[in-house]
Design a protein around this motif. Structure first.
Motif, short mmCIF file in Angstrom:
data_model
loop_
_atom_site.label_atom_id
_atom_site.label_comp_id
_atom_site.label_asym_id
_atom_site.label_seq_id
_atom_site.Cartn_x
_atom_site.Cartn_y
_atom_site.Cartn_z
N ASP B 139 29.84 44.49 10.89
CA ASP B 139 29.86 43.28 11.71
C ASP B 139 30.64 42.20 10.96
O ASP B 139 30.63 42.15 9.74
N LYS B 140 31.32 41.33 11.72
CA LYS B 140 32.21 40.35 11.09
C LYS B 140 31.45 39.40 10.15
O LYS B 140 31.82 39.23 9.00
N ALA B 141 30.39 38.77 10.68
CA ALA B 141 29.63 37.84 9.84
C ALA B 141 28.48 38.59 9.18
O ALA B 141 27.72 39.28 9.86
N PRO B 142 28.34 38.47 7.85
CA PRO B 142 27.25 39.18 7.18
C PRO B 142 25.88 38.67 7.65
O PRO B 142 25.74 37.49 7.97
N LYS B 143 24.94 39.57 7.70
CA LYS B 143 23.55 39.20 8.03
C LYS B 143 22.65 40.13 7.23
O LYS B 143 22.97 41.30 7.07
N TYR B 144 21.54 39.59 6.76
CA TYR B 144 20.63 40.45 6.02
C TYR B 144 19.19 40.02 6.26
O TYR B 144 18.90 38.84 6.50
N GLY B 145 18.33 40.99 6.19
CA GLY B 145 16.90 40.71 6.31
C GLY B 145 16.11 42.00 6.19
O GLY B 145 16.64 43.03 5.78
N LEU B 146 14.85 41.93 6.54
CA LEU B 146 13.98 43.09 6.40
C LEU B 146 13.15 43.30 7.65
O LEU B 146 12.88 42.36 8.39
N ALA B 147 12.75 44.56 7.85
CA ALA B 147 11.63 44.85 8.75
C ALA B 147 10.48 45.20 7.82
O ALA B 147 10.63 46.06 6.95
N VAL B 148 9.37 44.50 7.97
CA VAL B 148 8.31 44.60 6.97
C VAL B 148 7.02 45.12 7.59
O VAL B 148 6.68 44.76 8.73
N THR B 149 6.33 45.95 6.86
CA THR B 149 4.99 46.37 7.25
C THR B 149 4.00 45.87 6.22
O THR B 149 4.21 46.02 5.02
N GLY B 150 2.95 45.24 6.72
CA GLY B 150 1.90 44.74 5.82
C GLY B 150 0.56 45.30 6.25
O GLY B 150 0.44 45.96 7.30
N LEU B 151 -0.42 45.05 5.45
CA LEU B 151 -1.75 45.56 5.70
C LEU B 151 -2.76 44.41 5.64
O LEU B 151 -2.64 43.52 4.79
N VAL B 152 -3.74 44.45 6.54
CA VAL B 152 -4.78 43.41 6.53
C VAL B 152 -6.07 44.02 7.09
O VAL B 152 -6.02 44.94 7.92
N HIS B 153 -7.19 43.53 6.62
CA HIS B 153 -8.46 43.96 7.21
C HIS B 153 -8.58 43.32 8.59
O HIS B 153 -8.32 42.12 8.74
N PRO B 154 -8.95 44.09 9.62
CA PRO B 154 -8.98 43.54 10.98
C PRO B 154 -9.82 42.27 11.11
O PRO B 154 -9.58 41.45 12.00
N HIS B 155 -10.79 42.10 10.23
CA HIS B 155 -11.62 40.89 10.31
C HIS B 155 -11.01 39.70 9.55
O HIS B 155 -11.54 38.61 9.59
N GLN B 156 -9.94 39.98 8.82
CA GLN B 156 -9.36 38.91 8.00
C GLN B 156 -7.97 38.48 8.48
O GLN B 156 -7.22 37.85 7.74
N ILE B 157 -7.64 38.85 9.71
CA ILE B 157 -6.33 38.46 10.24
C ILE B 157 -6.29 36.94 10.41
O ILE B 157 -7.23 36.34 10.91
N ILE B 158 -5.20 36.36 9.95
CA ILE B 158 -5.01 34.92 10.13
C ILE B 158 -3.97 34.75 11.24
O ILE B 158 -2.86 35.27 11.13
N THR B 159 -4.33 34.07 12.31
CA THR B 159 -3.40 33.94 13.43
C THR B 159 -2.95 32.49 13.58
O THR B 159 -3.46 31.60 12.90
N ASN B 160 -2.03 32.28 14.51
CA ASN B 160 -1.61 30.90 14.79
C ASN B 160 -2.35 30.36 16.00
O ASN B 160 -1.99 29.35 16.56
N SER B 161 -3.39 31.10 16.45
CA SER B 161 -4.07 30.69 17.69
C SER B 161 -5.57 30.49 17.48
O SER B 161 -6.34 30.63 18.42
#
Lengths: 202, 344
Positions: B139-161
């Protein structure tokens, strides 16, 4: 009036120049900012409107002129011509400069036939030019007895600016026979040509 | 010859983000996924999706990539990775794996490519994760990043809601990074100020996330392309509450205010203003400069934490002593009022 010519500059440079000019401007004086990209225009308008100033905006092709009076006083006619924020990008960002009364090289008969077809088809085109300029023998196309005069008039009513070179009309002694548009000088023609994103020379 | 990554880049970092309004419209009629294991979906515009695998574990999935924010490829790699990893931290998780996402022109220099990937790899290692592969495109313009997988206990999820009225809002990194980046491009900012922003963007939100877990925080988001008010708005909307934000308490990068003052306001800030201001009530006393800084797009910004009032002292103390010295209490959560966000 103070003028900031920010053509060729990208955000945030035009806004910086606008802000600086505005700071130096005396109260009730008018500032005119010229930019050549939509993003700069929108951002400058948002900035000025956010300061409580009333903004007037005029767009010809991709050239945008923003007028503002310092201190946010209302313009005399009271209504802004168009709200900058809702202004849509004009698609007709090109002009056509006719340098002769025919299209292309080759047999004269064919060339005249082609230019007739070109201009007569133009009013039906989806994207109209915003200006058409007639130079040298091109002025013959814009004369009263021209075979394409009706199409040119139609284009003019659709908002296309039509300009004929005064020197050329003089040279061919046709100044009284111009059938459409207005007579102009080389200074204005250069301005228009140099401000346009695209110029088509048929 | 040193390759300048910024050449030909108009919008670097999170300023390159598509407008929130456009995205909202595009997703308007999407059918809602109906899967009981999907614990956090796109409904609340959260930082990442969360999927329950069993009663003890849920995976957090997220991706983020963008055009260069700085000239140095190694630093760009670090920043892009820190930014992508941040979504896992905003959800309260730990990183396990990541995939590289990279676009660059076919004639890109090998050293440059290597440096970008090395920057990303180093950050993933620092995060305690591992890069398991990736995908590259010409691609003409460089771009970089990641697809990330993380782990969390279902009772400890921190949400924005899950912000609750009475919560206190804490911000862990200063604002104004987008303004400083724009100022750098036009040579209006000193090197010291610029370097400070770069270092901040490279910094992982991992410690902050662990502190949130320590104090059982339930609600947070990371501040990136939509600016503080854009992300706060999503949080208030998602939680069904209103927020009061004190503009005077906002930590700012040195030099950012001065740049805004001369009119150096990046396009992304105007774009964020366009989408978020209608839901915000700004007191007249809020200076224009401060307002635009609240809309400034951040790349790899800090966390906005909505914490129970009784823990706030301890949380801010821990944050300040864990690498986030600019941490500040910036507002509080209220019952839903006429506007989602009130700024004074």
């Amino acid at each position: 009036m103070k003028i900031v010519d920010a053509k060729g500059m990208q955000c945030p440079k035009p806004l910086i120049l606008t802000k600086k000019a505005l700071d130096e401007l005396s109260e009730n004086d008018t500032l005119k900012v010229i930019v050549d990209n939509e993003i700069s225009k929108i951002n400058i308008c948002r900035f000025l409107e956010d300061q409580g100033m009333q903004v007037k905006c005029k767009s010809i092709g991709n050239i945008h002129e923003i007028l503002v009076i310092k201190s946010g006083l209302v313009f005399e006619d009271g209504v802004s011509e168009e709200s900058c924020a809702t202004d849509v990008l004009k698609e007709n960002n090109y002009i056509i400069a006719f340098q002769k009364d025919k299209l292309g090289e080759g047999p004269e008969y064919l060339g005249k036939l082609l230019i007739k077809g070109f201009i007569n088809t133009l009013p039906e085109s989806t994207v109209l030019p915003y200006c058409m300029i007639f130079i040298n023998s091109g002025i013959y196309l814009a004369l009263k007895d021209s075979s394409v005069i009706d199409s040119l008039k139609k284009l003019e009513t659709k908002g296309v600016e039509i300009i004929a070179c005064g020197t050329c009309l003089d040279y061919f002694n046709k100044i009284d026979e111009l059938g459409v548009g207005k007579v102009s000088n080389m200074y204005e023609i250069i301005e228009i040509l140099s401000n346009s994103a695209k110029v088509i020379y048929p | 010859m040193k390759f300048d990554l910024l050449k030909n880049i108009e919008n670097g970092g999170c300023s390159a983000k598509l407008s929130a309004a456009l995205l909202k419209e595009a997703l308007q009629y999407f059918p809602k996924p109906d899967n009981p294991n999907l614990l956090v979906n796109i409904d609340t515009h959260d930082d990442a999706g969360v999927y329950k695998i069993n009663d003890e574990q849920a995976i957090i999935q997220t991706t983020d990539f963008f055009p260069p924010v700085c000239s140095d490829p190694y630093e760009f790699g670090q920043i892009a990775a820190a930014n992508a990893l941040s979504d896992v931290y905003a959800m309260g998780g730990e990183v396990i794996t990541a995939l590289n996402i990279l676009m660059c022109p076919a004639d890109f220099s090998v050293e440059c490519l290597r440096e970008i990937l090395k920057g990303g790899n180093d950050k993933v290692i620092e995060a305690g994760g591992v890069i398991v592969g990736g995908h590259t495109l010409d691609d003409k313009a460089p771009k970089y990043g990641l697809a990330v997988t993380g782990l969390v206990h279902p009772h400890q999820i921190i949400t924005n809601s899950s912000a609750k009225p009475g919560d206190i809002l804490i911000l862990t990194k200063p604002l104004g990074g987008g303004v400083i980046m724009a100022g750098k491009k036009i040579n209006e900012i000193g090197d010291t100020e610029y370097r400070l922003v770069l270092e901040n963007m490279k910094q992982l939100n991992r410690n902050a996330s662990q502190i949130m877990q320590k104090y059982k925080v339930k609600c947070a988001t990371d501040i990136t392309g939509y600016g503080l008010l854009g992300h706060a708005l999503k949080m208030a909307e998602g939680s069904g509450v209103s927020m009061k934000i004190h503009s005077q308490n906002i930590p700012l990068f040195d030099g950012a205010y001065k740049l805004i003052k001369i009119g150096c306001i990046p396009n992304a800030a105007f774009r964020n203003q366009e989408f978020a201001q209608k839901d915000c009530r700004l007191e007249k006393s809020v200076a224009y400069e401060n307002k635009m800084l609240l809309f400034d797009a951040q790349t790899s910004g800090g966390l906005l934490i909505s914490a129970q009032a009784n823990n706030v002292g301890k949380i801010t103390h821990d944050l300040i002593h864990s690498g986030y010295p600019h941490t500040a209490i910036i507002g509080e959560v209220m019952n839903k009022k006429e506007y989602f966000i009130h700024v004074d």
